[in-house]
Motif scaffolding. Structure first.
Motif, PDB file in Angstrom:
ATOM      1  N   ALA A 321     -29.221  17.255  62.472  1.00  8.60           N
ATOM      2  CA  ALA A 321     -27.956  17.985  62.347  1.00  8.60           C
ATOM      3  C   ALA A 321     -27.006  17.639  63.476  1.00  8.60           C
ATOM      4  N   LYS A 322     -27.536  17.545  64.695  1.00 12.30           N
ATOM      5  CA  LYS A 322     -26.680  17.284  65.846  1.00 12.30           C
ATOM      6  C   LYS A 322     -25.941  15.963  65.684  1.00 12.30           C
ATOM      7  N   TRP A 323     -26.651  14.896  65.307  1.00 12.39           N
ATOM      8  CA  TRP A 323     -25.956  13.604  65.205  1.00 12.39           C
ATOM      9  C   TRP A 323     -25.100  13.527  63.960  1.00 12.39           C
ATOM     10  N   TRP A 324     -25.606  14.016  62.834  1.00 11.41           N
ATOM     11  CA  TRP A 324     -24.873  13.832  61.572  1.00 11.41           C
ATOM     12  C   TRP A 324     -23.608  14.682  61.545  1.00 11.41           C
ATOM     13  N   VAL A 325     -23.717  15.933  61.990  1.00 11.13           N
ATOM     14  CA  VAL A 325     -22.563  16.832  61.927  1.00 11.13           C
ATOM     15  C   VAL A 325     -21.504  16.437  62.950  1.00 11.13           C
ATOM     16  N   THR A 326     -21.915  16.028  64.152  1.00  7.11           N
ATOM     17  CA  THR A 326     -20.902  15.616  65.137  1.00  7.11           C
ATOM     18  C   THR A 326     -20.224  14.319  64.701  1.00  7.11           C
ATOM     19  N   ASP A 327     -20.977  13.399  64.110  1.00  6.62           N
ATOM     20  CA  ASP A 327     -20.354  12.190  63.568  1.00  6.62           C
ATOM     21  C   ASP A 327     -19.399  12.530  62.435  1.00  6.62           C
ATOM     22  N   LEU A 328     -19.798  13.473  61.600  1.00  5.56           N
ATOM     23  CA  LEU A 328     -18.929  13.921  60.515  1.00  5.56           C
ATOM     24  C   LEU A 328     -17.647  14.522  61.069  1.00  5.56           C
ATOM     25  N   ALA A 329     -17.768  15.372  62.076  1.00  3.34           N
ATOM     26  CA  ALA A 329     -16.588  16.018  62.646  1.00  3.34           C
ATOM     27  C   ALA A 329     -15.622  14.993  63.243  1.00  3.34           C
ATOM     28  N   LYS A 330     -16.172  13.958  63.874  1.00  2.00           N
ATOM     29  CA  LYS A 330     -15.315  12.889  64.404  1.00  2.00           C
ATOM     30  C   LYS A 330     -14.602  12.155  63.264  1.00  2.00           C
ATOM     31  N   LYS A 331     -15.317  11.912  62.179  1.00  2.00           N
ATOM     32  CA  LYS A 331     -14.717  11.255  61.008  1.00  2.00           C
ATOM     33  C   LYS A 331     -13.613  12.132  60.416  1.00  2.00           C
ATOM     34  N   VAL A 332     -13.893  13.424  60.303  1.00  2.43           N
ATOM     35  CA  VAL A 332     -12.896  14.363  59.773  1.00  2.43           C
ATOM     36  C   VAL A 332     -11.663  14.387  60.663  1.00  2.43           C
ATOM     37  N   ALA A 333     -11.855  14.367  61.975  1.00  2.00           N
ATOM     38  CA  ALA A 333     -10.724  14.373  62.899  1.00  2.00           C
ATOM     39  C   ALA A 333      -9.816  13.171  62.668  1.00  2.00           C
ATOM     40  N   THR A 334     -10.433  12.007  62.481  1.00  2.00           N
ATOM     41  CA  THR A 334      -9.659  10.778  62.258  1.00  2.00           C
ATOM     42  C   THR A 334      -8.889  10.852  60.945  1.00  2.00           C
ATOM     43  N   GLU A 335      -9.568  11.280  59.882  1.00  6.47           N
ATOM     44  CA  GLU A 335      -8.922  11.358  58.565  1.00  6.47           C
ATOM     45  C   GLU A 335      -7.798  12.392  58.565  1.00  6.47           C
ATOM     46  N   CYS A 336      -8.038  13.525  59.226  1.00  6.73           N
ATOM     47  CA  CYS A 336      -7.035  14.591  59.230  1.00  6.73           C
ATOM     48  C   CYS A 336      -5.816  14.205  60.057  1.00  6.73           C
ATOM     49  N   MET A 337      -6.036  13.537  61.175  1.00 10.02           N
ATOM     50  CA  MET A 337      -4.897  13.070  61.951  1.00 10.02           C
ATOM     51  C   MET A 337      -4.075  12.075  61.135  1.00 10.02           C
ATOM     52  N   GLN A 338      -4.741  11.183  60.421  1.00  4.54           N
ATOM     53  CA  GLN A 338      -4.052  10.197  59.588  1.00  4.54           C
ATOM     54  C   GLN A 338      -3.188  10.897  58.533  1.00  4.54           C
ATOM     55  N   LEU A 339      -3.716  11.949  57.930  1.00  8.52           N
ATOM     56  CA  LEU A 339      -2.975  12.660  56.896  1.00  8.52           C
ATOM     57  C   LEU A 339      -1.818  13.474  57.477  1.00  8.52           C
ATOM     58  N   HIS A 340      -1.857  13.738  58.777  1.00  9.27           N
ATOM     59  CA  HIS A 340      -0.729  14.389  59.437  1.00  9.27           C
ATOM     60  C   HIS A 340       0.384  13.392  59.768  1.00  9.27           C
ATOM     61  N   GLY A 341       0.083  12.095  59.636  1.00  6.86           N
ATOM     62  CA  GLY A 341       1.075  11.088  59.973  1.00  6.86           C
ATOM     63  C   GLY A 341       1.435  11.131  61.450  1.00  6.86           C
ATOM     64  N   GLY A 342       2.678  10.793  61.766  1.00  5.01           N
ATOM     65  CA  GLY A 342       3.125  10.754  63.161  1.00  5.01           C
ATOM     66  C   GLY A 342       3.025  12.097  63.853  1.00  5.01           C
ATOM     67  N   TYR A 343       3.180  13.171  63.084  1.00  7.63           N
ATOM     68  CA  TYR A 343       3.109  14.502  63.687  1.00  7.63           C
ATOM     69  C   TYR A 343       1.702  14.801  64.225  1.00  7.63           C
ATOM     70  N   GLY A 344       0.708  14.201  63.628  1.00  3.91           N
ATOM     71  CA  GLY A 344      -0.657  14.417  64.081  1.00  3.91           C
ATOM     72  C   GLY A 344      -0.897  13.898  65.487  1.00  3.91           C
ATOM     73  N   TYR A 345      -0.016  13.016  65.939  1.00  2.00           N
ATOM     74  CA  TYR A 345      -0.151  12.430  67.282  1.00  2.00           C
ATOM     75  C   TYR A 345       0.618  13.221  68.322  1.00  2.00           C
ATOM     76  N   MET A 346       1.259  14.299  67.882  1.00  2.00           N
ATOM     77  CA  MET A 346       2.056  15.127  68.776  1.00  2.00           C
ATOM     78  C   MET A 346       1.224  16.307  69.282  1.00  2.00           C
ATOM     79  N   GLU A 347       1.312  16.579  70.587  1.00  3.91           N
ATOM     80  CA  GLU A 347       0.486  17.610  71.207  1.00  3.91           C
ATOM     81  C   GLU A 347       0.743  19.011  70.655  1.00  3.91           C
ATOM     82  N   GLU A 348       1.938  19.255  70.123  1.00  5.86           N
ATOM     83  CA  GLU A 348       2.199  20.608  69.629  1.00  5.86           C
ATOM     84  C   GLU A 348       1.449  20.917  68.340  1.00  5.86           C
ATOM     85  N   TYR A 349       0.869  19.877  67.715  1.00  7.89           N
ATOM     86  CA  TYR A 349       0.058  20.096  66.515  1.00  7.89           C
ATOM     87  C   TYR A 349      -1.410  20.215  66.912  1.00  7.89           C
ATOM     88  N   GLU A 350      -2.058  21.245  66.405  1.00  6.96           N
ATOM     89  CA  GLU A 350      -3.448  21.521  66.784  1.00  6.96           C
ATOM     90  C   GLU A 350      -4.378  20.363  66.471  1.00  6.96           C
TER      91      GLU A 350
END
Length: 381
Positions: A321-350
């Protein structure tokens, strides 16, 4: 999905904690990130409300709560921000060592102030030259009559700068074969002569989670600071790492759920080419894939929580669980930032903070490579 873990009392506790955090943490979290520290005033409020080490005995300030209360605290803290994880470390990683292996005198001395918020704790294992390879630590505790003299340096210590009480892994027998049999645990208090703290480390993420180096120069302590039996430190660490890694998996799955929630909301509001971008097939497929994998991860983590509550040995499964879920969370972070576009790279966005914060989860509490080594070993490969 039917809740098969938490009871009515647990949910009342969650509601109370969530209201407390919405008032006492959420409005100030950005400031804590900037100051790279959660203030002591907040720790004291946590203690006053019973949110510090609730599982401990009443005589130490707890209320004998089951582990599910710890799960709730970790989940709700993670929803505020990953920088709150030092509180979970205090509650469910450090204090359990003292509770399980300490004498009654030690428990009264160190657990009681830790449940009230008067004392903040840390655990010091990692060194500049020893991370996952704990048997290679170089911090030593040399005997001097009825005392020990400790010398060495610890690095990347969560809560280190704030800590009043630190559980320190030391070599009491540098010549032991195998090396891990020479490790012992000591409890060192802030203010002890020779014990100093380095400046707060400038980390990529988890800024509110204060982290620093700890230095021990001829720190002299009596045997009353030795936790448990001399030479048993490694065994104590191995016994408690199951819960530590489960806590990491719990926090990571909550972080993934939060990032998906943020991205669903954003893509529903953001328009391009005359439509909400959530209407585009690529966006829908990405969100559907993440929702599926997060659901799988949540189901597995919840299963392990139930087994852990029953005191079952789930070291192998927790490593998975530790390796699979943390790897998943990192993958989700990348995909979600991509879907936020340029705004995802701005600090005011969570999502930008979440992207920074999640990276280290695959490193601490034992790297994901070490998790796979444990799994392979237990498969008798």
């Amino acid at each position: 999905m039917e809740n098969i873990i938490f009871g009515k009392d647990h949910e009342i506790f969650r509601t109370s904690l969530r209201k407390f955090l919405e008032k006492e943490a959420v409005p100030f979290f950005k400031t804590w990130e900037e100051e790279k520290c959660i203030p002591r005033t907040f720790w004291k409020k946590l203690g006053e409300q019973g949110y510090l080490c609730p599982w401990t005995d009443e005589k130490y300030g707890g209320f004998n709560a089951d582990f599910l209360y710890s799960v709730i605290i970790n989940e709700e803290m993670e929803k505020v921000g990953t920088g709150m994880s030092g509180i979970g470390l205090h509650n469910d990683i450090v204090i359990p060592y003292i509770d399980s292996f300490g004498s009654e005198v030690q428990k009264q001395r160190w657990i009681t102030p830790s449940t009230s918020g008067k004392a903040i704790t840390a655990i010091a294992m990692t060194e500049p030259g020893a991370g996952s390879d704990l048997s290679n630590i170089r911090t030593v505790a040399d005997k001097d009559g009825d005392h020990f003299i400790i010398n060495g340096e610890k690095s990347f210590i969560t809560n280190g700068h704030s800590a009043d009480i630190v559980v320190v892994a030391c070599k009491t027998d540098p010549d032991a074969e195998p090396a891990y049999k020479g490790i012992s645990l000591f409890v060192i208090e802030a203010g002890t002569q020779g014990f100093s703290k380095g400046k707060k480390l400038n980390k990529v993420g988890q800024h509110a989670n204060d982290t620093c180096e700890l230095i021990f120069e001829d720190v002299r302590v009596d045997r009353g600071h030795l936790l448990g039996k001399e030479g048993h430190g490694f065994y104590y660490l191995m016994e408690k790492l199951q819960q530590e890694r489960l806590i990491v998996a719990i926090n990571a799955i909550v972080a993934a759920e939060r990032m998906l929630e943020l991205t669903k909301e954003y893509t529903g509001q953001r328009k391009a080419f005359g439509h909400s971008i959530s209407k585009f097939q690529n966006t829908q497929f990405k969100l559907a894939e993440m929702a599926t994998e997060i659901s799988i991860g949540r189901t597995y983590v919840d299963t392990l929580i139930k087994k852990h509550v029953k005191n079952e040995d789930v070291v192998t499964e927790v490593s998975m669980a530790k390796w699979w879920v943390t790897d998943l969370a990192k993958k989700v972070a990348t995909e979600c930032m991509q879907l936020h576009g340029g705004y995802g790279y701005m600090e005011e966005y969570e999502i930008a903070r979440r992207y920074r914060d999640i990276a280290v989860t695959s490193i601490y509490a034992g790297t994901n490579e070490i998790m796979k080594t444990i799994i392979a070993k237990n498969m008798n490969l």
